[in-house]
Design a protein around this motif. Structure first.
Motif, short mmCIF file in Angstrom:
data_model
loop_
_atom_site.label_atom_id
_atom_site.label_comp_id
_atom_site.label_asym_id
_atom_site.label_seq_id
_atom_site.Cartn_x
_atom_site.Cartn_y
_atom_site.Cartn_z
N ARG A 1 1.01 -1.50 0.14
CA ARG A 1 -0.16 0.09 0.27
C ARG A 1 0.98 1.12 -0.03
O ARG A 1 1.71 0.97 1.01
CB ARG A 1 -0.83 0.22 1.22
CG ARG A 1 -1.66 -1.22 1.48
CD ARG A 1 -2.36 -1.45 2.44
NE ARG A 1 -3.24 -2.43 2.83
CZ ARG A 1 -4.56 -2.26 2.72
NH1 ARG A 1 -5.19 -1.48 1.50
NH2 ARG A 1 -5.14 -3.37 2.07
N SER B 1 -9.98 -1.86 2.67
CA SER B 1 -9.73 -2.68 3.82
C SER B 1 -8.96 -1.86 5.08
O SER B 1 -9.71 -1.76 6.17
CB SER B 1 -9.58 -3.88 4.18
OG SER B 1 -8.56 -4.33 3.75
N ASP C 1 -1.79 0.88 -4.30
CA ASP C 1 -2.22 -0.28 -3.85
C ASP C 1 -2.71 -1.62 -4.15
O ASP C 1 -3.12 -1.33 -5.33
CB ASP C 1 -3.13 -0.58 -2.69
CG ASP C 1 -4.31 -0.92 -2.63
OD1 ASP C 1 -4.67 -0.63 -3.99
OD2 ASP C 1 -5.41 -0.64 -2.13
N ARG D 1 -5.65 -0.96 -7.53
CA ARG D 1 -6.26 0.45 -7.32
C ARG D 1 -4.89 1.40 -8.29
O ARG D 1 -3.49 1.19 -7.10
CB ARG D 1 -6.24 0.83 -6.28
CG ARG D 1 -7.54 0.31 -5.72
CD ARG D 1 -8.03 0.64 -4.32
NE ARG D 1 -9.10 0.34 -3.89
CZ ARG D 1 -9.32 -0.95 -2.65
NH1 ARG D 1 -7.75 -1.67 -2.35
NH2 ARG D 1 -10.29 -1.64 -2.39
#
Ligand code: UDP
Length: 236
Positions: free
Chosen positions: A94, A100, A175, A199
């Motif tokens: 990340r 999450s 991420d 992402r």
């Protein structure tokens, strides 16, 4: 060339190769799933897009000296890979907070981390892919702490390379998830890298070019995956 089916997952089928016990064929499906399979849909053409995107990314990483299972793209929806013994870990890197981590910890979406974070999740549908620490990962996989460190270092190296690649097509790598496998006692990158597993935000608009459009129902999956492929092809 394709022999019997070895395994069918949510997004891919895996086949043995006739007369070559060292390799497998990955066949990308048109299915999309989210929330551990609770949300499902079929997008005709998604398999082709992810096969092409993942192949382009693995080729780029190989050019940067990252060894992986990838051998070559075979046709629109299939690619040839080396067989590995998959390590049951989802290795998440990340750069910016999203998904999450923003639900689990008091960290706001879009927070830029001072340095990239690496997380391990145990790959198990029945256990709902739990977040685990390094000691848990060693127990669950049989890997040593040294091997786990090797995976972490490799994941960070891949992050550096991917950030460069995506910056060149005006995207921020927020991420992503990696999987690794063992081949001849060496740990190599395996599985796929695609908008299903990353992402990616447009640098100008902050709009996602990834599976979040399906997770959140905010956009057209096929259109954004095609846009990502177009950008990757433009710099080839
Ligand atoms: N990811 C994935 N497969 C999974 C879980 C996560 O490819 O089973 C990817 C996801 O696309 C994102 C990153 O890993 O790029 C981090 O996901 P997160 O933990 O935020 O989970 P999410 O909220 O996406 O379910």
């Amino acid at each position: 060339m394709k022999s019997t089916l070895l395994y069918e997952g949510k997004a891919k089928k895996v086949y043995f190769v006739e007369g070559d016990s060292e390799k497998l064929i990955l066949s990308y499906k048109d299915d999309a799933t989210a929330f551990n399979g609770k949300k499902k849909s079929v997008f005709p053409g998604k398999g082709k897009l992810n096969n092409e995107i993942s192949a382009a990314i693995f080729e780029y990483l190989q050019d940067q000296g990252i060894s992986s299972h990838f051998v070559q793209k075979l046709n629109e929806t299939e690619q040839l890979v080396y067989q590995t013994e998959i390590i049951p870990l989802e290795v998440v890197v990340r750069n910016i907070a999203a998904g999450s981590i923003t639900r689990r910890l008091p960290i706001e979406e879009k927070t830029v981390f001072p340095k990239p974070l690496v997380e391990f999740y145990y790959k198990s549908d029945i256990w709902d892919d739990p977040l685990i620490n390094d000691d848990h990962a060693c127990i669950l996989t049989g890997l040593s702490l040294h091997e786990l460190k090797e995976i972490k270092d490799n994941a960070l190296k891949i992050n550096d390379q991917l950030r460069k690649l995506f910056a060149g097509i005006n995207l921020t790598l927020v991420d992503f998830k990696l999987e690794f496998g063992k081949r001849k006692n060496t740990i190599i990158l395996a599985d796929e890298i695609s908008p299903d597993t990353c992402r990616l935000w447009d640098k100008d608009t902050m709009e996602p070019l990834d599976k979040d459009v399906f997770r959140k129902g905010t956009g057209n999956l096929l259109e954004v995956y095609q846009e990502l492929l177009n950008r990757l092809e433009a710099i080839r």
